[in-house]
Design a protein around this motif. Structure first.
Motif, PDB file in Angstrom:
ATOM      1  N   ARG A  34       6.927  -2.986   2.202  1.00 56.24           N
ATOM      2  CA  ARG A  34       5.579  -2.415   2.201  1.00 56.24           C
ATOM      3  C   ARG A  34       5.522  -1.133   1.368  1.00 56.24           C
ATOM      4  NH1 ARG A  34       6.145  -0.752   8.314  1.00 56.24           N
ATOM      5  NH2 ARG A  34       6.801   1.394   8.038  1.00 56.24           N
ATOM      6  N   THR A  35       6.619  -0.378   1.349  1.00 57.65           N
ATOM      7  CA  THR A  35       6.677   0.849   0.548  1.00 57.65           C
ATOM      8  C   THR A  35       6.679   0.513  -0.935  1.00 57.65           C
ATOM      9  OG1 THR A  35       7.902   1.961   2.302  1.00 57.65           O
ATOM     10  CG2 THR A  35       8.001   2.950   0.121  1.00 57.65           C
ATOM     11  N   TYR A  37       5.569  -2.319  -2.355  1.00 52.74           N
ATOM     12  CA  TYR A  37       4.259  -2.859  -2.699  1.00 52.74           C
ATOM     13  C   TYR A  37       3.253  -1.722  -2.882  1.00 52.74           C
ATOM     14  CZ  TYR A  37       5.510  -7.719  -1.516  1.00 52.74           C
ATOM     15  OH  TYR A  37       6.068  -8.964  -1.477  1.00 52.74           O
ATOM     16  N   GLY A  38       3.257  -0.783  -1.966  1.00 45.42           N
ATOM     17  CA  GLY A  38       2.318   0.340  -2.038  1.00 45.42           C
ATOM     18  C   GLY A  38       2.487   1.151  -3.301  1.00 45.42           C
ATOM     19  N   ARG A  42      -0.354   1.554  -6.170  1.00 47.34           N
ATOM     20  CA  ARG A  42      -0.818   2.891  -6.563  1.00 47.34           C
ATOM     21  C   ARG A  42      -0.622   3.103  -8.065  1.00 47.34           C
ATOM     22  NH1 ARG A  42       2.492   6.816  -4.029  1.00 47.34           N
ATOM     23  NH2 ARG A  42       1.184   6.713  -2.193  1.00 47.34           N
ATOM     24  N   GLU A  68      -3.143   4.486   3.027  1.00 46.60           N
ATOM     25  CA  GLU A  68      -1.963   4.264   3.873  1.00 46.60           C
ATOM     26  C   GLU A  68      -1.130   3.086   3.369  1.00 46.60           C
ATOM     27  OE1 GLU A  68      -1.942   4.870   7.916  1.00 46.60           O
ATOM     28  OE2 GLU A  68      -3.033   6.752   7.709  1.00 46.60           O
ATOM     29  N   VAL A  69      -1.782   2.072   2.840  1.00 51.72           N
ATOM     30  CA  VAL A  69      -1.054   0.941   2.239  1.00 51.72           C
ATOM     31  C   VAL A  69      -0.249   1.442   1.047  1.00 51.72           C
ATOM     32  CG1 VAL A  69      -1.317  -1.212   0.922  1.00 51.72           C
ATOM     33  CG2 VAL A  69      -2.606  -0.876   3.046  1.00 51.72           C
ATOM     34  N   GLU A  70      -0.889   2.235   0.187  1.00 51.30           N
ATOM     35  CA  GLU A  70      -0.207   2.754  -1.001  1.00 51.30           C
ATOM     36  C   GLU A  70       0.967   3.659  -0.646  1.00 51.30           C
ATOM     37  OE1 GLU A  70      -2.955   4.666  -3.634  1.00 51.30           O
ATOM     38  OE2 GLU A  70      -3.758   2.765  -4.379  1.00 51.30           O
ATOM     39  N   ARG A  71       0.886   4.352   0.462  1.00 52.56           N
ATOM     40  CA  ARG A  71       1.981   5.240   0.871  1.00 52.56           C
ATOM     41  C   ARG A  71       3.032   4.511   1.713  1.00 52.56           C
ATOM     42  NH1 ARG A  71      -0.621   9.604   4.019  1.00 52.56           N
ATOM     43  NH2 ARG A  71      -2.402   8.232   4.106  1.00 52.56           N
ATOM     44  N   GLY A  72       2.858   3.213   1.925  1.00 55.01           N
ATOM     45  CA  GLY A  72       3.835   2.430   2.670  1.00 55.01           C
ATOM     46  C   GLY A  72       3.790   2.653   4.163  1.00 55.01           C
TER      47      GLY A  72
END
Length: 125
Positions: A34-35, A37-38, A42, A68-72
């Motif tokens: 997830r990190t 991908y984020g 970004r 929050e998605v972009e920051r993982g």
């Protein structure tokens, strides 16, 4: 720069952005998917000079959630990832490919050797 006599390609923009954010996983283990991908989402958004608000509206999510998605910090569903990729004009397979490349590169940097190189070899006598 070369590791074990092999050239290493470094994306300066990505490296600077990563240095500003700090290490995703300080203990040297693989970063969370997830990190990665984020970070890719970004970077793509910033490369297009688009705001969080612009992309969030195109997807139909809140700006805070996309941040929050972009920051993982949030684990988006596959449908949500697909929607964000569509809003950015980024084929989902490119997100996946870039994630594999970043994880592989982080392993090379952490170990100081190319991915897949054995740590020890046993030879028959």
């Amino acid at each position: 720069m070369a590791v074990s006599g092999r050239p290493v390609v470094i994306d300066i923009r990505t490296r600077r952005a990563a240095e500003e954010r700090g290490p995703a996983i300080p203990d040297g283990s693989d970063p969370l998917l997830r990190t990665v991908y984020g970070e890719i989402l970004r970077d793509e958004r910033l490369d297009q000079d688009r705001t969080l608000d612009d992309v969030a509206r195109a997807v139909g999510m809140s700006k805070q959630y996309l941040s929050e998605v972009e920051r993982g910090r949030k684990e988006p569903s596959s449908e949500m990832l697909h929607s964000v990729c569509d809003a950015l004009g980024l084929p989902i397979e490119h997100l996946l490919t870039r994630a594999v490349r970043r994880i592989t590169a982080s392993r090379r940097i952490a170990t100081g050797r190319p991915s897949g190189t054995p740590q020890a070899q046993l030879l028959a006598a």
